[in-house]
Structures are given as C-alpha cells and as structure tokens.
Design an enzyme around this catalytic site. Structure first.
Site, PDB file in Angstrom:
ATOM      1  N   ASP A   1      45.427  36.147  44.104  1.00  0.00           N
ATOM      2  CA  ASP A   1      46.662  36.249  43.334  1.00  0.00           C
ATOM      3  C   ASP A   1      47.870  36.087  44.253  1.00  0.00           C
ATOM      4  O   ASP A   1      47.776  36.303  45.461  1.00  0.00           O
ATOM      5  CB  ASP A   1      46.758  37.622  42.648  1.00  0.00           C
ATOM      6  CG  ASP A   1      45.637  37.827  41.649  1.00  0.00           C
ATOM      7  OD1 ASP A   1      45.096  36.833  41.155  1.00  0.00           O
ATOM      8  OD2 ASP A   1      45.314  39.000  41.375  1.00  0.00           O
TER       9      ASP A   1
HETATM   10  N1  URA Z   1      40.783  40.393  42.439  1.00  0.00           N
HETATM   11  C1  URA Z   1      42.064  40.431  41.976  1.00  0.00           C
HETATM   12  O1  URA Z   1      42.364  41.142  41.037  1.00  0.00           O
HETATM   13  N2  URA Z   1      42.977  39.657  42.604  1.00  0.00           N
HETATM   14  C2  URA Z   1      42.697  38.887  43.686  1.00  0.00           C
HETATM   15  O2  URA Z   1      43.595  38.229  44.222  1.00  0.00           O
HETATM   16  C3  URA Z   1      41.374  38.871  44.151  1.00  0.00           C
HETATM   17  C4  URA Z   1      40.421  39.629  43.529  1.00  0.00           C
END
Ligand code: URA
Length: 242
Positions: A112
């Site tokens: 993310d």
């Molecule tokens: N899980 C999440 O919620 N976000 C990420 O960036 C990676 C794994």
C-alpha cells in the site's frame, strides 16, 4: 558463449531504442575498461560485462532482479493516482529495459501507499509468478504498530483464522509474535488485497504503521535506506526460493 554488438547490449539493458543506443556509441559516450567505443557493431561477451554510459557505471544483467526499500508516500502502480510511483525511484534503464509495451521491471506483489519495507522487482515473468502465487506459500513478515493494545485473544484469532468480507474461507497468520503493547510481527503466506489491515480490523484492532521486513529468507538490509534499491545477488535469489 554468444557475443553481441554493443548497441544490442545497451538496448537489452534499457538505454533506449537501437538507434539511440547506436548514437550513444557514435557520440563517444560508452566506455569499456577505460576505452571509449566508437563502433556500435563492436561485439562483446555480455555476461559479466561492465561499462559506463555517460560516465555512469553499469553491469550487464541478463534479467533484472532487484530489491527496493519502499518508502511511505509512494504507490506501486506504474500509473499512480495521488502519489508518486515507486518506479520513479529506479534509474531510467531499469524502467525501460526490454523495450515494447511490457517494458521494464514489475513489482512482485504490491504494498500500500503508506506501507514501507522490502519490495522485489523483476522482468522475469516466471519469477514474478512463482513469488506471488499463493500456491508457493512464500512467507512474508510484517512488523505492525497497532492503534489499540494487542490482546492475547487477538493473537489467537489471527493464528486460528479470520474471515474477510470477500471470501468465506478464513485466512490465518502462519506466525504471530506479540512484540510490544502496540506491536506485532505477522507472517503471511498469501497476499490478498490489504490483507494485514483487514485481518487486524477483523479482530477489532487497527494498523497504524506497516512495514515488510522479509520475504522468504531474504531480510531487508539495515543499510538500504528508504527509497534505495539494489540488485539481488545469487545468494539473495537462493534465499528467497529455498
Ligand atoms: N497487507 C496490507 O494490508 N497492506 C500491505 O501493504 C501489505 C499487506
């Protein structure tokens, strides 16, 4: 060992179209072992070849495998919306290598925008598939800071499995260490969309900070600062696929 014209070697490494690569040589911008080249057709053994282009050193890589310490505030998309793309952190040739529509390296799974840590990139489709396929169960370790104190009941539920809204099959953490009042170390072997954040929400907590510290046996090196990248060594590659 096959040998290739320097213009083809430059093209394979992402230095532009064949014409641009030939031009780089003709303009005297490519050096090998201290000698400035002038003939784009001069042939070299590509494996192990080092050269400079406009003074910048480059080592030939048949295929690209690299790690990036993803900083917060960057999206993993090639065409991001609100935030800069992680691809802007890589040198132009790595983004362009191979030419054509599917040029350059691709991230092996996405993090993310606000997640930091270890991200792998490659132009080897088989490697990308192997590393991201849930069937291969490559463990990924995440360090979390949570909004609320973590309870033993939450740890038990994360290990037993929680149901996320889009899938009736529970997802569970392969390992879950309670590393501090608001800290967890979670190991996952699959990578569903926002998986860590959704799992924590499902047990009544919330992720405030998320960092991926390792993939398979490969740990993000302490000396790789956020935003920096480096090639994977043969030992790195072995440690992820072992
Ligand atoms: N899980 C999440 O919620 N976000 C990420 O960036 C990676 C794994």
């Amino acid at each position: 060992m096959p040998i290739h014209a320097i213009e083809d070697i430059l093209f394979s490494q992402g230095f532009g179209t064949r014409r641009v690569c030939a031009g780089l040589v003709q303009q005297g911008l490519v050096d090998i072992e201290g000698r400035t080249l002038d003939d784009p057709a001069e042939a070299f053994e590509a494996t192990g070849l080092s050269f400079t282009v406009q003074g910048k050193p480059w080592a030939y890589q048949a295929q690209a495998y690299l790690m990036l310490h993803k900083p917060a505030g960057h999206e993993c998309s090639q065409k991001p919306g609100a935030w800069p793309s992680i691809y802007t952190l890589l040198p132009g040739p790595i983004r362009q290598r191979g030419g054509g529509a599917a040029a350059g390296v691709q991230a092996v799974g996405r993090l993310d925008q606000d997640t930091t840590g270890l991200l792998l990139l490659s132009d080897d489709g088989k490697f990308i598939h192997r590393m991201s396929s849930p069937r291969h169960h490559v463990p990924k370790v995440y360090e979390l800071v949570t909004k609320h104190p973590v309870t033993p009941a939450q740890v038990s539920r994360l290990l037993a499995g929680v149901v996320l809204d889009d899938d009736p099959k529970p997802v569970r953490a392969a390992a879950c260490e309670h590393t501090g009042e608001h800290h967890l170390r979670l190991t996952l072997t699959e990578g569903k969309y926002h998986q860590v954040k959704r799992m924590l929400a499902a047990v009544g907590n919330r992720v405030e900070q998320l960092h991926r510290s390792s993939i398979g046996g490969l740990v993000l090196p302490a000396d790789l600062a956020p935003g920096q990248w480096r090639w994977l060594s043969a030992a790195d590659l072995q440690s992820i696929s072992a």
